[in-house]
Design a protein around this motif. Structure first.
Motif, mmCIF file in Angstrom:
data_model
loop_
_atom_site.group_PDB
_atom_site.id
_atom_site.type_symbol
_atom_site.label_atom_id
_atom_site.label_comp_id
_atom_site.label_asym_id
_atom_site.label_seq_id
_atom_site.Cartn_x
_atom_site.Cartn_y
_atom_site.Cartn_z
ATOM 1 N N PRO A 7 27.733 29.174 27.802
ATOM 2 C CA PRO A 7 28.586 29.084 29.002
ATOM 3 C C PRO A 7 30.036 28.734 28.690
ATOM 4 C CG PRO A 7 26.502 27.959 29.368
ATOM 5 C CD PRO A 7 26.574 28.277 27.904
ATOM 6 N N LEU A 8 30.293 28.130 27.538
ATOM 7 C CA LEU A 8 31.654 27.731 27.188
ATOM 8 C C LEU A 8 32.510 28.905 26.737
ATOM 9 C CD1 LEU A 8 30.910 24.393 25.296
ATOM 10 C CD2 LEU A 8 31.651 24.709 27.660
ATOM 11 N N SER A 9 31.913 30.088 26.620
ATOM 12 C CA SER A 9 32.678 31.273 26.256
ATOM 13 C C SER A 9 33.121 32.060 27.490
ATOM 14 C CB SER A 9 31.834 32.187 25.344
ATOM 15 O OG SER A 9 30.666 32.628 26.023
ATOM 16 N N THR B 295 33.620 28.615 35.185
ATOM 17 C CA THR B 295 32.252 28.495 34.673
ATOM 18 C C THR B 295 32.134 27.331 33.709
ATOM 19 O OG1 THR B 295 31.978 30.898 34.862
ATOM 20 C CG2 THR B 295 30.404 29.725 33.477
ATOM 21 N N LYS B 296 33.128 27.185 32.853
ATOM 22 C CA LYS B 296 33.126 26.081 31.887
ATOM 23 C C LYS B 296 33.127 24.732 32.600
ATOM 24 C CE LYS B 296 35.679 28.589 28.296
ATOM 25 N NZ LYS B 296 36.910 28.604 27.471
ATOM 26 N N PHE C 113 29.712 24.035 34.103
ATOM 27 C CA PHE C 113 28.760 23.720 33.038
ATOM 28 C C PHE C 113 28.997 22.328 32.471
ATOM 29 C CE2 PHE C 113 27.633 23.796 28.470
ATOM 30 C CZ PHE C 113 26.259 23.964 28.607
ATOM 31 N N MET C 114 30.265 21.993 32.194
ATOM 32 C CA MET C 114 30.562 20.686 31.633
ATOM 33 C C MET C 114 30.280 19.568 32.637
ATOM 34 S SD MET C 114 31.201 21.204 28.577
ATOM 35 C CE MET C 114 31.423 19.457 28.282
ATOM 36 N N LYS D 220 34.629 32.015 31.762
ATOM 37 C CA LYS D 220 35.883 31.674 32.424
ATOM 38 C C LYS D 220 35.973 30.178 32.643
ATOM 39 C CE LYS D 220 36.291 36.134 34.707
ATOM 40 N NZ LYS D 220 36.477 36.842 35.992
ATOM 41 N N ILE D 221 37.180 29.706 32.941
ATOM 42 C CA ILE D 221 37.428 28.272 33.069
ATOM 43 C C ILE D 221 36.584 27.655 34.178
ATOM 44 C CG2 ILE D 221 39.404 28.657 34.615
ATOM 45 C CD1 ILE D 221 39.002 25.828 31.987
ATOM 46 N N ARG E 208 25.941 26.597 23.974
ATOM 47 C CA ARG E 208 27.390 26.807 23.912
ATOM 48 C C ARG E 208 27.813 28.082 24.636
ATOM 49 N NH1 ARG E 208 26.176 22.661 21.847
ATOM 50 N NH2 ARG E 208 27.195 21.598 20.092
#
Length: 207
Positions: free
Chosen positions: A59-61, A66-67, A70-71, A63-64, A57
């Protein structure tokens, strides 16, 4: 490998439950299908809540951007994972297919035989996995194509032959251009951040 797959399915179902509460992005049919798949790929509660997630989890913290990257990688991994799970299911015989057609109309959408035993259950699990796979592919296609390409590009970097003399020499030839690109990108980002800070400071002084 099978345990990792089961944890991934459980992870997906947990994420779907969160989405259902916060934004209802997943349809009722998809939620119901995942819940039924969890009954088939049944693992103990201690395995589910052992403090180790299949996908981090952290990477989900960030910036957008990066998120999103990752997703994109997560969706790509789920697509490959579910395709492998489909391959691992027993292949239905022609007799099984004909028998399944007779009872399909009486089965509610998204339902799967919980016991996971027998050809009927296998057919239901197969359809459930296909339904979930289709939803993942649609999401990836419409919103994450660029991110998935980037993930694939990063994955290919892992296969560069570091001990190959020709690769080493060629990499040195490419380094000046790549170093300039990396430096230019870093400077561009730094300038954008500086401008945002300056704009914010001016707005604060006006206020």
């Amino acid at each position: 490998m099978m345990a990792a797959m089961v944890r991934a399915v459980v992870c997906l179902s947990l994420w779907t439950s969160v989405c259902q509460v916060s934004g209802s992005y997943a349809s009722d049919d998809m939620n119901r299908t995942i819940q039924n798949l969890r009954q088939h790929y049944n693992i103990s509660t201690s395995d589910i809540f052992n403090g180790k997630t299949v996908f981090s989890r952290e990477p989900l913290s960030g910036k957008i951007e990066t998120k999103m990257v990752f997703m994109g990688g997560v969706l790509d991994m789920y697509e490959n994972l579910i395709q492998r799970m489909l391959i691992q299911l027993p292949t239905p015989s022609p007799l099984t297919v004909r028998s399944k057609e007779k009872v399909t109309s009486s089965i509610p959408a998204g339902s799967i035989t919980p016991s996971g035993k027998g050809s009927q259950a296998t057919g239901d699990v197969r359809q459930g996995l296909k339904d979930v796979l289709e939803m993942i592919q649609k999401l990836r296609k419409h919103y994450y194509q660029e991110q998935v390409k980037l993930v694939h590009g990063l994955h290919e970097l892992k296969h560069i032959q570091m001990n190959n003399l020709k690769v080493q020499g060629k990499a040195l030839w490419e380094l000046p251009w790549l170093f300039e690109e990396a430096s230019s990108l870093a400077e561009t980002i730094s300038k954008k951040r500086r401008r945002r800070r300056q704009a914010k400071n001016r707005a604060n002084r006006r206020g």
